[in-house]
Design an enzyme around this catalytic site. Structure first.
Site, PDB file in Angstrom:
ATOM      1  N   ASN A 107       0.827  -1.220   0.000  1.00  0.00           N
ATOM      2  CA  ASN A 107       0.000   0.000   0.000  1.00  0.00           C
ATOM      3  C   ASN A 107       0.858   1.266   0.000  1.00  0.00           C
ATOM      4  O   ASN A 107       0.352   2.361   0.213  1.00  0.00           O
ATOM      5  CB  ASN A 107      -0.937   0.000   1.221  1.00  0.00           C
ATOM      6  CG  ASN A 107      -0.154  -0.016   2.526  1.00  0.00           C
ATOM      7  OD1 ASN A 107       1.078  -0.033   2.509  1.00  0.00           O
ATOM      8  ND2 ASN A 107      -0.853  -0.014   3.648  1.00  0.00           N
TER       9      ASN A 107
ATOM     10  N   HIS B  63       3.298   1.910   2.159  1.00  0.00           N
ATOM     11  CA  HIS B  63       3.771   2.360   3.480  1.00  0.00           C
ATOM     12  C   HIS B  63       5.282   2.216   3.627  1.00  0.00           C
ATOM     13  O   HIS B  63       5.922   1.409   2.953  1.00  0.00           O
ATOM     14  CB  HIS B  63       3.010   1.674   4.626  1.00  0.00           C
ATOM     15  CG  HIS B  63       3.350   0.228   4.883  1.00  0.00           C
ATOM     16  ND1 HIS B  63       2.510  -0.609   5.587  1.00  0.00           N
ATOM     17  CD2 HIS B  63       4.429  -0.545   4.559  1.00  0.00           C
ATOM     18  CE1 HIS B  63       3.067  -1.804   5.699  1.00  0.00           C
ATOM     19  NE2 HIS B  63       4.219  -1.796   5.069  1.00  0.00           N
TER      20      HIS B  63
HETATM   21  C1  F6R Z   1       8.873  -3.783   8.438  1.00  0.00           C
HETATM   22  C2  F6R Z   1       8.462  -2.592   7.710  1.00  0.00           C
HETATM   23  C3  F6R Z   1       7.471  -2.691   6.607  1.00  0.00           C
HETATM   24  C4  F6R Z   1       7.979  -3.584   5.474  1.00  0.00           C
HETATM   25  C5  F6R Z   1       7.005  -3.628   4.299  1.00  0.00           C
HETATM   26  C6  F6R Z   1       7.442  -4.632   3.258  1.00  0.00           C
HETATM   27  O1  F6R Z   1       9.807  -3.446   9.442  1.00  0.00           O
HETATM   28  O2  F6R Z   1       8.927  -1.544   8.001  1.00  0.00           O
HETATM   29  O3  F6R Z   1       7.198  -1.399   6.135  1.00  0.00           O
HETATM   30  O4  F6R Z   1       9.209  -3.085   5.032  1.00  0.00           O
HETATM   31  O5  F6R Z   1       5.730  -3.979   4.750  1.00  0.00           O
HETATM   32  O6  F6R Z   1       7.442  -5.922   3.812  1.00  0.00           O
HETATM   33  P1  F6R Z   1       8.093  -7.148   3.030  1.00  0.00           P
HETATM   34  O7  F6R Z   1       9.552  -6.876   2.951  1.00  0.00           O
HETATM   35  O8  F6R Z   1       7.805  -8.357   3.883  1.00  0.00           O
HETATM   36  O9  F6R Z   1       7.449  -7.188   1.691  1.00  0.00           O
END
Ligand code: F6R
Length: 243
Positions: free
Chosen positions: A136, A138
């Site tokens: 999304n 973030h």
């Molecule tokens: C986790 C964090 C999240 C992840 C994001 C992507 O500490 O800060 O913002 O970086 O959700 O997650 P993955 O790498 O599992 O796709």
């Protein structure tokens, strides 16, 4: 925003680790902020290998975790603390007083935010922050619509709650997060945003082609003077066509 596309996740991870390693050599007392999740795992593996091979001392480095799921203990598998302990802090034998993790079980989460912001301040700011990218848009748990701020507590977006289940073996109730804010990210001296896999291509394309909009928090990185957007080919699939 400096966009760098790598042939594979492996080469992306090797370059990201080498970039962090260069900082450690240049500034042995650096403060490094760390995302967790599936994206940076290979990068952290490479970094541990580089440090072990070089025998460089990491005893003056400090680390701050980007975020945590509210209500989870640091030894819950899938928590950010457990991840960082497993992938970096234990292999590198980092002393606990050089690590700042949010205590997501604290009855006073606001004071947790303050402690983290004070830790960063006392260390002279974040030298480098490693970020992943949510589907999304973030960054950390700065969800769509978040205004730039320092550490804060967040009501998690529906998508984050659903996607977040992938980190846990059993169904875990995840409704809130505690996170560094977009101001802390923007004030970091260097940003490495990592994204890999075809499932990230849509959001990567949207971030790169959009101006800064609150609906896609990662677009704030357009304002950062030293941000590397490190992508594997799959995650970058829409970048060339949309740029
Ligand atoms: C986790 C964090 C999240 C992840 C994001 C992507 O500490 O800060 O913002 O970086 O959700 O997650 P993955 O790498 O599992 O796709």
């Amino acid at each position: 925003m400096n966009i760098r596309v790598f042939d594979s996740d492996e080469s992306l991870a090797a370059k990201a680790a080498a970039t962090i390693f260069e900082l450690i050599i240049r500034k042995p007392n650096a403060l490094i902020a760390l995302a967790t999740g599936h994206t940076p795992t290979a990068t952290y593996e490479h970094l541990v290998k580089l440090i072990r091979k070089s025998k460089v001392s990491v005893s003056d480095l400090s680390f701050v975790a980007l975020d945590e799921w509210v209500g989870l203990s640091p030894d819950t598998e899938g928590s950010c603390a457990a991840y960082l302990n497993q992938h970096l802090f234990e292999p590198l034998q980092i002393a606990p007083d050089l690590i700042r993790l949010f205590d997501a079980l604290s009855p006073d989460l606001l004071s947790e935010c303050l402690k983290t912001d004070n830790f960063i301040h006392a260390k002279g700011g974040i030298d480098l922050i490693v970020l992943g990218l949510g589907l999304n848009g973030h960054l950390g748990f700065n969800e769509p619509g978040t205004k730039p701020s320092y550490s804060h507590i967040v009501e998690l977006d529906e998508m984050t709650r659903t996607v977040g289940q992938k980190y846990f073996r059993t169904n875990v109730k995840i409704e809130k997060g505690i996170t560094l804010g977009l101001k802390s990210i923007l004030e970091s001296r260097r940003v490495l945003l990592l994204a890999n896999g075809a499932h990230k291509s849509e959001i990567v394309g949207a971030v790169i082609t959009s101006g800064t909009v609150p609906e896609i928090p990662a677009t704030i990185l357009h304002q950062h003077p030293a941000c590397d957007f490190m992508l594997d080919r799959e995650a970058a699939a829409l970048v060339e066509t949309r740029r």
